[in-house]
Design a protein around this motif. Structure first.
Motif, short mmCIF file in Angstrom:
data_model
loop_
_atom_site.label_atom_id
_atom_site.label_comp_id
_atom_site.label_asym_id
_atom_site.label_seq_id
_atom_site.Cartn_x
_atom_site.Cartn_y
_atom_site.Cartn_z
N GLN A 10 59.42 33.86 17.87
CA GLN A 10 58.34 34.79 17.57
C GLN A 10 58.71 35.62 16.34
O GLN A 10 59.76 36.26 16.31
CB GLN A 10 58.09 35.71 18.76
N VAL B 133 51.27 36.68 22.96
CA VAL B 133 52.09 35.49 22.70
C VAL B 133 51.42 34.28 23.34
O VAL B 133 51.14 34.28 24.54
CB VAL B 133 53.51 35.68 23.25
N GLU C 171 55.86 31.23 16.10
CA GLU C 171 54.56 31.88 16.25
C GLU C 171 54.63 33.21 15.50
O GLU C 171 55.59 33.96 15.65
CB GLU C 171 54.26 32.11 17.73
#
Length: 227
Positions: A17, A10, A41
């Motif tokens: 996420q 990460v 992300e």
């Protein structure tokens, strides 16, 4: 869950996420994130390599499927992990205030078409693709006919709904479209247009083309694609 799955590093732990792959189900969430502009992300979970069975990923999604999300800024500012595309789409719509009508009746109408996809369109077209393309040499005539005829029936339901409408809810793009259109697009991958005679469902085919002409959709559909 006390930590992010270790297999996927990460870079920015403060944003949402996404753990996914650019399958029809994975595209739903990538498209929603791109269209809504929510920072995120992305992490590719290669199901062809059985990465969905990673020990840490199973803590995030005990059903070992993609996609899943971890939002460090969930309800009441607390981290939230979530699986199942219908639940994720509803959550992201509520979080961003986009793509889900606030009018109670239209909200429920949108949700009914979202659930129509998760209960019918996805499972039936998925089984069609399996028996038509991937297990053609292992399936009998009944299996092929069953999922072909049911897929055609469902395309007919959608075609009737889309007559005179730009999107499932008329002129308003919603999470119902983000759930439905990727599964229509997947007929390309299955090479199933001829056997399903999709030209008969002109409203559905035009709808899918409109949807995938959107830059945000194109960007979202490419998220977590394996090249």
């Amino acid at each position: 869950m006390s930590a992010f799955p270790k297999r996927w590093s990460v870079e920015n732990p403060d944003v949402l996420q996404l753990y996914s792959l650019a399958t029809p189900n994975g595209q739903k969430i990538g498209i929603m994130l791109e269209e809504s502009g929510l920072p995120y992300e992305a992490h590719t979970v290669n199901i062809m390599n059985d990465e969905q069975f990673d020990e840490d990923y199973l803590k995030l999604n005990p059903n070992n499927k993609i996609p899943s999300i971890i939002d460090p800024n969930g309800p009441d500012g607390k981290p939230l992990q979530l699986m199942e595309t219908g639940a994720i789409l509803i959550y992201l719509a509520e979080k961003t205030g986009r793509f889900l009508p606030t009018d109670p009746a239209r909200r429920l109408e949108t949700l009914q078409w979202l659930f129509f996809q998760t209960a019918h369109i996805g499972p039936m077209l998925g089984q069609f693709g399996h028996f038509y393309k991937f297990a053609a040499d292992k399936s009998d005539a009944y299996s092929k006919e069953r999922f072909t005829s049911e897929s055609r029936r469902l395309l007919g339901v959608l075609d009737q709904r889309l007559e005179g409408r730009e999107w499932i809810m008329g002129d308003e793009l919603t999470i119902a479209d983000m759930a439905i259109a990727p599964w229509i697009k997947c007929i390309d991958f299955y090479e199933g247009h001829d056997v399903l005679n999709t030209a008969e469902f002109k409203h559905v085919m035009d709808y899918c083309e409109r949807f995938y002409a959107r830059p945000g959709v194109q960007a979202g559909a490419a998220v977590c694609a394996i090249r």
